[in-house]
Design an enzyme around this catalytic site. Structure first.
Site, PDB file in Angstrom:
ATOM      1  N   ALA A  35       4.068   3.785   0.870  1.00  0.00           N
ATOM      2  CA  ALA A  35       4.858   4.272   1.984  1.00  0.00           C
ATOM      3  C   ALA A  35       5.904   3.295   2.510  1.00  0.00           C
ATOM      4  O   ALA A  35       6.087   2.657   3.721  1.00  0.00           O
ATOM      5  CB  ALA A  35       3.815   4.489   3.347  1.00  0.00           C
ATOM      6  N   LEU A  36       6.712   2.876   1.529  1.00  0.00           N
ATOM      7  CA  LEU A  36       7.571   1.832   1.603  1.00  0.00           C
ATOM      8  C   LEU A  36       8.758   2.208   2.573  1.00  0.00           C
ATOM      9  O   LEU A  36       9.332   3.301   2.683  1.00  0.00           O
ATOM     10  CB  LEU A  36       8.489   1.664   0.053  1.00  0.00           C
ATOM     11  CG  LEU A  36       7.401   1.341  -1.050  1.00  0.00           C
ATOM     12  CD1 LEU A  36       8.130   0.826  -2.205  1.00  0.00           C
ATOM     13  CD2 LEU A  36       6.628   0.113  -0.486  1.00  0.00           C
TER      14      LEU A  36
ATOM     15  N   SER B 182       6.312  -0.774  10.318  1.00  0.00           N
ATOM     16  CA  SER B 182       5.197  -0.655   9.775  1.00  0.00           C
ATOM     17  C   SER B 182       5.172   0.824   9.114  1.00  0.00           C
ATOM     18  O   SER B 182       5.810   1.728   9.881  1.00  0.00           O
ATOM     19  CB  SER B 182       4.216  -0.762  11.086  1.00  0.00           C
ATOM     20  OG  SER B 182       2.826  -0.554  10.317  1.00  0.00           O
TER      21      SER B 182
ATOM     22  N   HIS C  61       9.630  -3.566   3.267  1.00  0.00           N
ATOM     23  CA  HIS C  61       9.203  -3.597   1.953  1.00  0.00           C
ATOM     24  C   HIS C  61      10.527  -3.786   1.171  1.00  0.00           C
ATOM     25  O   HIS C  61      10.589  -4.665   0.131  1.00  0.00           O
ATOM     26  CB  HIS C  61       8.724  -2.340   1.353  1.00  0.00           C
ATOM     27  CG  HIS C  61       7.265  -2.329   2.154  1.00  0.00           C
ATOM     28  ND1 HIS C  61       6.955  -1.190   2.954  1.00  0.00           N
ATOM     29  CD2 HIS C  61       6.091  -2.781   1.742  1.00  0.00           C
ATOM     30  CE1 HIS C  61       5.823  -0.989   3.484  1.00  0.00           C
ATOM     31  NE2 HIS C  61       5.179  -2.015   2.787  1.00  0.00           N
TER      32      HIS C  61
ATOM     33  N   LYS D 222       4.919 -10.294   9.317  1.00  0.00           N
ATOM     34  CA  LYS D 222       4.350  -9.473  10.506  1.00  0.00           C
ATOM     35  C   LYS D 222       2.898  -9.488  10.308  1.00  0.00           C
ATOM     36  O   LYS D 222       2.268 -10.012  11.525  1.00  0.00           O
ATOM     37  CB  LYS D 222       4.989  -7.963  10.143  1.00  0.00           C
ATOM     38  CG  LYS D 222       4.266  -7.196  11.316  1.00  0.00           C
ATOM     39  CD  LYS D 222       4.772  -5.866  11.092  1.00  0.00           C
ATOM     40  CE  LYS D 222       4.295  -5.145  10.135  1.00  0.00           C
ATOM     41  NZ  LYS D 222       2.672  -4.699  10.561  1.00  0.00           N
ATOM     42  N   ASP D 223       2.257  -9.625   9.151  1.00  0.00           N
ATOM     43  CA  ASP D 223       0.655  -9.767   9.062  1.00  0.00           C
ATOM     44  C   ASP D 223       0.549 -11.175   9.045  1.00  0.00           C
ATOM     45  O   ASP D 223       0.301 -11.851   8.000  1.00  0.00           O
ATOM     46  CB  ASP D 223       0.416  -8.954   7.757  1.00  0.00           C
ATOM     47  CG  ASP D 223       0.679  -7.600   7.957  1.00  0.00           C
ATOM     48  OD1 ASP D 223      -0.094  -6.944   8.672  1.00  0.00           O
ATOM     49  OD2 ASP D 223       1.339  -7.039   7.224  1.00  0.00           O
TER      50      ASP D 223
ATOM     51  N   GLN E 183      -2.867 -12.354   7.834  1.00  0.00           N
ATOM     52  CA  GLN E 183      -3.000 -12.071   6.503  1.00  0.00           C
ATOM     53  C   GLN E 183      -2.489 -13.099   5.550  1.00  0.00           C
ATOM     54  O   GLN E 183      -2.857 -13.755   4.452  1.00  0.00           O
ATOM     55  CB  GLN E 183      -2.644 -10.833   6.036  1.00  0.00           C
ATOM     56  CG  GLN E 183      -2.527 -10.559   4.615  1.00  0.00           C
ATOM     57  CD  GLN E 183      -1.971  -9.057   4.569  1.00  0.00           C
ATOM     58  OE1 GLN E 183      -2.631  -7.982   4.705  1.00  0.00           O
ATOM     59  NE2 GLN E 183      -0.679  -8.939   4.151  1.00  0.00           N
TER      60      GLN E 183
ATOM     61  N   MET F  53       0.770  -1.284   0.055  1.00  0.00           N
ATOM     62  CA  MET F  53       0.006  -0.069  -0.005  1.00  0.00           C
ATOM     63  C   MET F  53       0.880   1.254   0.038  1.00  0.00           C
ATOM     64  O   MET F  53       0.658   2.367   0.258  1.00  0.00           O
ATOM     65  CB  MET F  53      -0.916  -0.028   1.089  1.00  0.00           C
ATOM     66  CG  MET F  53      -1.927  -0.818   1.296  1.00  0.00           C
ATOM     67  SD  MET F  53      -3.610  -0.784   1.953  1.00  0.00           S
ATOM     68  CE  MET F  53      -2.819  -0.656   3.699  1.00  0.00           C
TER      69      MET F  53
END
Length: 305
Positions: free
Chosen positions: A33-34, A186, A38, A150-151, A154, A31
Protein backbone atom coordinates in the site's frame (compact mmCIF):
# COMPACT_ATOMS: atom_id res chain seq x y z
CA UNK A 1 10.49 3.35 -16.94
CA UNK A 2 12.21 0.03 -16.23
CA UNK A 3 10.24 -2.52 -14.25
CA UNK A 4 11.99 -3.94 -11.19
CA UNK A 5 12.91 -7.59 -11.00
CA UNK A 6 10.26 -9.29 -8.86
CA UNK A 7 11.24 -12.23 -6.67
CA UNK A 8 8.44 -14.17 -5.02
CA UNK A 9 10.38 -17.18 -3.70
CA UNK A 10 13.55 -17.65 -1.71
CA UNK A 11 15.19 -19.22 -4.75
CA UNK A 12 14.34 -16.28 -7.01
CA UNK A 13 15.61 -13.87 -4.38
CA UNK A 14 18.87 -15.80 -3.94
CA UNK A 15 19.46 -15.81 -7.69
CA UNK A 16 18.81 -12.08 -7.94
CA UNK A 17 21.03 -11.37 -4.96
CA UNK A 18 23.86 -13.45 -6.43
CA UNK A 19 23.91 -11.22 -9.51
CA UNK A 20 24.47 -8.10 -7.39
CA UNK A 21 26.48 -9.51 -4.51
CA UNK A 22 29.36 -7.05 -4.92
CA UNK A 23 27.22 -3.88 -4.95
CA UNK A 24 25.93 -2.01 -1.90
CA UNK A 25 22.20 -2.68 -1.53
CA UNK A 26 19.63 -0.70 0.43
CA UNK A 27 16.45 -2.47 1.52
CA UNK A 28 13.16 -0.70 2.19
CA UNK A 29 10.93 -3.14 4.12
CA UNK A 30 7.21 -2.42 3.65
CA UNK A 31 3.80 -4.02 4.00
CA UNK A 32 2.75 -2.57 0.66
CA UNK A 33 0.00 0.00 0.00
CA UNK A 34 2.86 2.30 -0.93
CA UNK A 35 2.39 6.05 -0.57
CA UNK A 36 4.52 9.18 -0.68
CA UNK A 37 6.15 8.28 2.61
CA UNK A 38 7.41 5.03 1.10
CA UNK A 39 8.57 6.92 -1.95
CA UNK A 40 10.70 9.12 0.31
CA UNK A 41 12.31 6.01 1.81
CA UNK A 42 13.06 4.63 -1.65
CA UNK A 43 14.60 7.94 -2.72
CA UNK A 44 16.78 7.96 0.36
CA UNK A 45 17.83 4.39 -0.38
CA UNK A 46 18.81 5.42 -3.90
CA UNK A 47 21.11 8.11 -2.53
CA UNK A 48 23.08 5.72 -0.33
CA UNK A 49 23.33 2.52 -2.38
CA UNK A 50 23.86 1.30 -5.92
CA UNK A 51 20.99 -1.17 -5.71
CA UNK A 52 17.56 -0.54 -4.14
CA UNK A 53 15.32 -3.38 -3.01
CA UNK A 54 11.79 -3.12 -1.62
CA UNK A 55 10.09 -5.93 0.26
CA UNK A 56 6.29 -6.15 0.25
CA UNK A 57 4.79 -8.48 2.82
CA UNK A 58 1.87 -8.08 5.21
CA UNK A 59 3.31 -9.72 8.29
CA UNK A 60 0.67 -11.51 10.38
CA UNK A 61 2.98 -11.84 13.41
CA UNK A 62 2.70 -8.14 14.19
CA UNK A 63 -1.11 -8.04 14.22
CA UNK A 64 -2.92 -8.84 17.44
CA UNK A 65 -6.38 -10.33 17.92
CA UNK A 66 -9.05 -7.99 16.59
CA UNK A 67 -6.58 -5.86 14.63
CA UNK A 68 -6.91 -5.10 10.93
CA UNK A 69 -4.92 -7.94 9.34
CA UNK A 70 -7.76 -9.07 7.09
CA UNK A 71 -8.64 -5.61 5.84
CA UNK A 72 -5.07 -4.27 5.59
CA UNK A 73 -4.77 -2.98 1.99
CA UNK A 74 -3.05 -5.31 -0.45
CA UNK A 75 -2.29 -3.45 -3.68
CA UNK A 76 0.63 -5.31 -5.23
CA UNK A 77 0.03 -4.25 -8.85
CA UNK A 78 -0.13 -0.59 -7.85
CA UNK A 79 2.88 -1.01 -5.57
CA UNK A 80 4.94 -2.49 -8.42
CA UNK A 81 4.11 0.54 -10.55
CA UNK A 82 5.29 2.82 -7.73
CA UNK A 83 8.52 0.84 -7.50
CA UNK A 84 9.04 1.09 -11.25
CA UNK A 85 8.37 4.82 -11.12
CA UNK A 86 10.99 5.23 -8.40
CA UNK A 87 13.61 3.11 -10.17
CA UNK A 88 13.60 0.22 -7.70
CA UNK A 89 15.86 -2.59 -8.89
CA UNK A 90 14.44 -5.54 -6.95
CA UNK A 91 11.11 -6.28 -5.26
CA UNK A 92 10.79 -9.20 -2.87
CA UNK A 93 7.09 -10.03 -2.62
CA UNK A 94 6.81 -13.36 -0.84
CA UNK A 95 3.61 -15.18 0.04
CA UNK A 96 2.85 -16.24 3.60
CA UNK A 97 4.06 -19.79 2.87
CA UNK A 98 7.39 -18.48 1.58
CA UNK A 99 8.07 -16.32 4.63
CA UNK A 100 6.73 -18.85 7.12
CA UNK A 101 6.92 -22.39 5.68
CA UNK A 102 5.86 -23.56 9.14
CA UNK A 103 4.43 -21.69 12.10
CA UNK A 104 7.48 -20.09 13.75
CA UNK A 105 8.20 -21.39 17.24
CA UNK A 106 11.34 -19.28 17.69
CA UNK A 107 10.83 -15.53 17.50
CA UNK A 108 12.88 -12.43 18.27
CA UNK A 109 11.96 -10.95 21.64
CA UNK A 110 11.64 -7.19 21.84
CA UNK A 111 12.36 -7.36 25.57
CA UNK A 112 11.53 -4.52 27.95
CA UNK A 113 11.46 -1.93 25.16
CA UNK A 114 8.76 -3.85 23.35
CA UNK A 115 6.44 -3.91 26.34
CA UNK A 116 6.19 -0.18 27.00
CA UNK A 117 4.42 2.76 25.29
CA UNK A 118 2.95 1.25 22.09
CA UNK A 119 3.72 -2.23 23.41
CA UNK A 120 1.30 -1.78 26.33
CA UNK A 121 -1.59 -1.49 23.88
CA UNK A 122 -0.31 -4.00 21.33
CA UNK A 123 1.31 -6.87 23.24
CA UNK A 124 3.52 -9.01 21.04
CA UNK A 125 3.46 -6.49 18.20
CA UNK A 126 7.15 -5.66 18.32
CA UNK A 127 8.17 -9.30 18.66
CA UNK A 128 6.41 -9.85 15.34
CA UNK A 129 8.08 -6.80 13.78
CA UNK A 130 11.58 -7.79 14.88
CA UNK A 131 11.08 -11.38 13.79
CA UNK A 132 10.07 -10.48 10.24
CA UNK A 133 12.74 -7.77 9.95
CA UNK A 134 15.40 -10.28 11.00
CA UNK A 135 14.16 -12.74 8.40
CA UNK A 136 14.18 -10.08 5.70
CA UNK A 137 17.68 -8.95 6.62
CA UNK A 138 18.93 -12.53 6.51
CA UNK A 139 17.25 -13.24 3.17
CA UNK A 140 18.09 -10.01 1.33
CA UNK A 141 21.45 -9.32 3.06
CA UNK A 142 21.40 -5.55 2.54
CA UNK A 143 24.15 -3.09 3.36
CA UNK A 144 21.53 -0.63 4.56
CA UNK A 145 17.92 -0.93 5.69
CA UNK A 146 15.75 2.20 5.51
CA UNK A 147 12.82 2.88 7.86
CA UNK A 148 10.54 5.83 8.53
CA UNK A 149 10.77 7.85 11.73
CA UNK A 150 6.97 7.94 12.08
CA UNK A 151 7.24 4.50 13.72
CA UNK A 152 9.74 5.87 16.23
CA UNK A 153 9.57 3.02 18.75
CA UNK A 154 9.87 0.45 15.98
CA UNK A 155 12.94 2.22 14.62
CA UNK A 156 14.53 2.41 18.08
CA UNK A 157 13.90 -1.31 18.62
CA UNK A 158 15.33 -2.29 15.24
CA UNK A 159 18.45 -0.27 15.94
CA UNK A 160 18.77 -1.93 19.35
CA UNK A 161 18.27 -5.39 17.83
CA UNK A 162 20.93 -4.78 15.20
CA UNK A 163 23.34 -3.61 17.89
CA UNK A 164 22.54 -6.36 20.39
CA UNK A 165 22.66 -9.19 17.82
CA UNK A 166 25.61 -7.80 15.81
CA UNK A 167 23.68 -7.88 12.55
CA UNK A 168 25.81 -6.65 9.61
CA UNK A 169 23.55 -3.86 8.39
CA UNK A 170 23.32 -0.10 8.86
CA UNK A 171 19.88 1.19 9.85
CA UNK A 172 18.88 4.49 8.25
CA UNK A 173 15.94 6.58 9.52
CA UNK A 174 13.99 9.03 7.36
CA UNK A 175 11.75 11.93 8.47
CA UNK A 176 8.00 11.53 8.63
CA UNK A 177 6.14 12.63 5.51
CA UNK A 178 2.88 14.48 6.09
CA UNK A 179 -0.20 15.27 4.08
CA UNK A 180 -0.91 18.99 3.48
CA UNK A 181 -3.18 19.15 6.55
CA UNK A 182 -0.46 17.75 8.81
CA UNK A 183 -1.69 14.16 9.13
CA UNK A 184 1.25 11.77 9.07
CA UNK A 185 1.10 9.58 5.98
CA UNK A 186 -0.02 6.04 6.74
CA UNK A 187 -1.50 3.20 4.73
CA UNK A 188 -4.30 3.21 7.29
CA UNK A 189 -5.38 6.79 6.51
CA UNK A 190 -7.55 5.44 3.70
CA UNK A 191 -9.82 3.87 6.33
CA UNK A 192 -10.84 7.28 7.70
CA UNK A 193 -14.11 8.95 6.78
CA UNK A 194 -14.07 12.71 6.27
CA UNK A 195 -15.33 13.27 9.81
CA UNK A 196 -12.86 10.77 11.28
CA UNK A 197 -10.01 12.44 9.45
CA UNK A 198 -10.87 15.79 11.04
CA UNK A 199 -10.65 14.16 14.46
CA UNK A 200 -7.43 12.35 13.53
CA UNK A 201 -5.76 15.72 12.94
CA UNK A 202 -5.78 16.17 16.71
CA UNK A 203 -2.71 13.91 16.90
CA UNK A 204 -0.49 16.22 14.88
CA UNK A 205 -2.15 19.25 16.49
CA UNK A 206 -1.23 17.91 19.94
CA UNK A 207 2.37 17.50 18.86
CA UNK A 208 2.51 21.05 17.52
CA UNK A 209 0.99 22.39 20.73
CA UNK A 210 3.54 20.51 22.82
CA UNK A 211 6.49 21.49 20.65
CA UNK A 212 5.40 25.12 20.84
CA UNK A 213 5.98 25.11 24.61
CA UNK A 214 9.29 23.25 24.55
CA UNK A 215 10.98 26.36 25.95
CA UNK A 216 9.02 25.88 29.20
CA UNK A 217 10.18 22.32 29.83
CA UNK A 218 8.82 18.76 29.59
CA UNK A 219 5.80 19.24 31.86
CA UNK A 220 4.57 22.19 29.83
CA UNK A 221 4.99 20.18 26.64
CA UNK A 222 2.86 17.35 27.99
CA UNK A 223 0.17 19.66 29.39
CA UNK A 224 -0.23 21.49 26.11
CA UNK A 225 -0.43 18.30 24.07
CA UNK A 226 -2.82 16.65 26.52
CA UNK A 227 -5.16 19.61 26.33
CA UNK A 228 -5.59 19.09 22.59
CA UNK A 229 -6.24 15.37 23.07
CA UNK A 230 -8.80 16.05 25.80
CA UNK A 231 -10.76 18.24 23.40
CA UNK A 232 -10.54 15.60 20.68
CA UNK A 233 -11.93 12.99 23.06
CA UNK A 234 -15.15 15.05 23.13
CA UNK A 235 -15.33 15.47 19.35
CA UNK A 236 -17.79 13.75 17.04
CA UNK A 237 -16.49 11.22 16.22
CA UNK A 238 -14.20 11.13 19.26
CA UNK A 239 -10.54 10.30 19.52
CA UNK A 240 -9.88 7.38 21.84
CA UNK A 241 -6.33 8.13 23.07
CA UNK A 242 -3.95 5.26 23.73
CA UNK A 243 -1.03 7.24 25.12
CA UNK A 244 0.86 10.51 25.18
CA UNK A 245 4.45 10.22 26.39
CA UNK A 246 7.70 12.15 26.33
CA UNK A 247 10.43 9.54 26.02
CA UNK A 248 14.13 9.02 25.55
CA UNK A 249 14.70 8.36 21.82
CA UNK A 250 17.00 5.39 22.45
CA UNK A 251 15.40 3.56 25.39
CA UNK A 252 11.81 4.86 25.07
CA UNK A 253 11.61 5.29 28.83
CA UNK A 254 9.72 8.38 29.99
CA UNK A 255 11.88 11.41 30.74
CA UNK A 256 11.69 13.39 33.98
CA UNK A 257 10.74 17.05 34.15
CA UNK A 258 14.37 18.08 34.60
CA UNK A 259 15.46 16.10 31.55
CA UNK A 260 18.11 17.60 29.29
CA UNK A 261 19.02 16.42 25.83
CA UNK A 262 16.91 14.83 23.10
CA UNK A 263 13.42 13.45 23.63
CA UNK A 264 10.52 12.27 21.50
CA UNK A 265 6.92 13.28 22.10
CA UNK A 266 4.87 10.26 21.01
CA UNK A 267 1.11 9.96 20.69
CA UNK A 268 -1.35 7.32 19.55
CA UNK A 269 -5.07 6.81 19.47
CA UNK A 270 -8.00 5.33 17.63
CA UNK A 271 -10.56 7.11 15.53
CA UNK A 272 -13.34 4.71 14.74
CA UNK A 273 -11.59 1.41 14.07
CA UNK A 274 -8.35 3.01 12.87
CA UNK A 275 -5.21 3.04 15.02
CA UNK A 276 -2.88 5.97 14.32
CA UNK A 277 0.50 7.01 15.72
CA UNK A 278 2.66 10.11 15.43
CA UNK A 279 5.65 11.79 17.07
CA UNK A 280 7.92 14.81 17.06
CA UNK A 281 11.54 15.13 18.22
CA UNK A 282 12.54 17.75 20.80
CA UNK A 283 15.76 18.76 22.53
CA UNK A 284 15.84 20.18 26.06
CA UNK A 285 18.70 22.17 27.57
CA UNK A 286 19.56 23.28 31.08
CA UNK A 287 19.61 27.03 30.47
CA UNK A 288 17.20 27.37 33.36
CA UNK A 289 17.74 24.48 35.73
CA UNK A 290 15.18 21.75 35.30
CA UNK A 291 12.83 23.73 33.12
CA UNK A 292 14.11 25.65 30.13
CA UNK A 293 14.51 24.15 26.70
CA UNK A 294 15.87 24.93 23.32
CA UNK A 295 13.54 25.09 20.37
CA UNK A 296 12.38 21.71 19.12
CA UNK A 297 14.96 19.80 17.11
CA UNK A 298 12.20 18.92 14.65
CA UNK A 299 9.09 20.98 14.14
CA UNK A 300 6.82 20.03 11.26
CA UNK A 301 5.07 22.71 9.28
CA UNK A 302 1.59 22.30 7.91
CA UNK A 303 0.88 23.66 4.46
CA UNK A 304 -2.26 25.60 3.82
CA UNK A 305 -4.69 23.34 1.98
Amino acid sequence: MVKPLVAETREELAAARADIRDWPLALVPTMGALHEGHRSLIRRARKIADVVAVSIFVNPLQFGPGEDLDRYPRTLDIDLRVCADEGVDLVFAPTLDVMYPAAPEVRVSSGRMGGIVEGVHRPGHFDGVLTVVTKLLNLVRPTYAVFGEKDAQQLALIRRMVRDLDLPVEIVGCPTVREPDGLALSSRNRYLSEAERRTALSLSAALRAGAGLAGEGPSAVLRAAQGVLDEAAEADPPLSPDYLSLVDPVTFTEVADGHTGPAVLVVAGRVGATHLIDNVSLSFSAEVAGAASTAPATVFAVKES
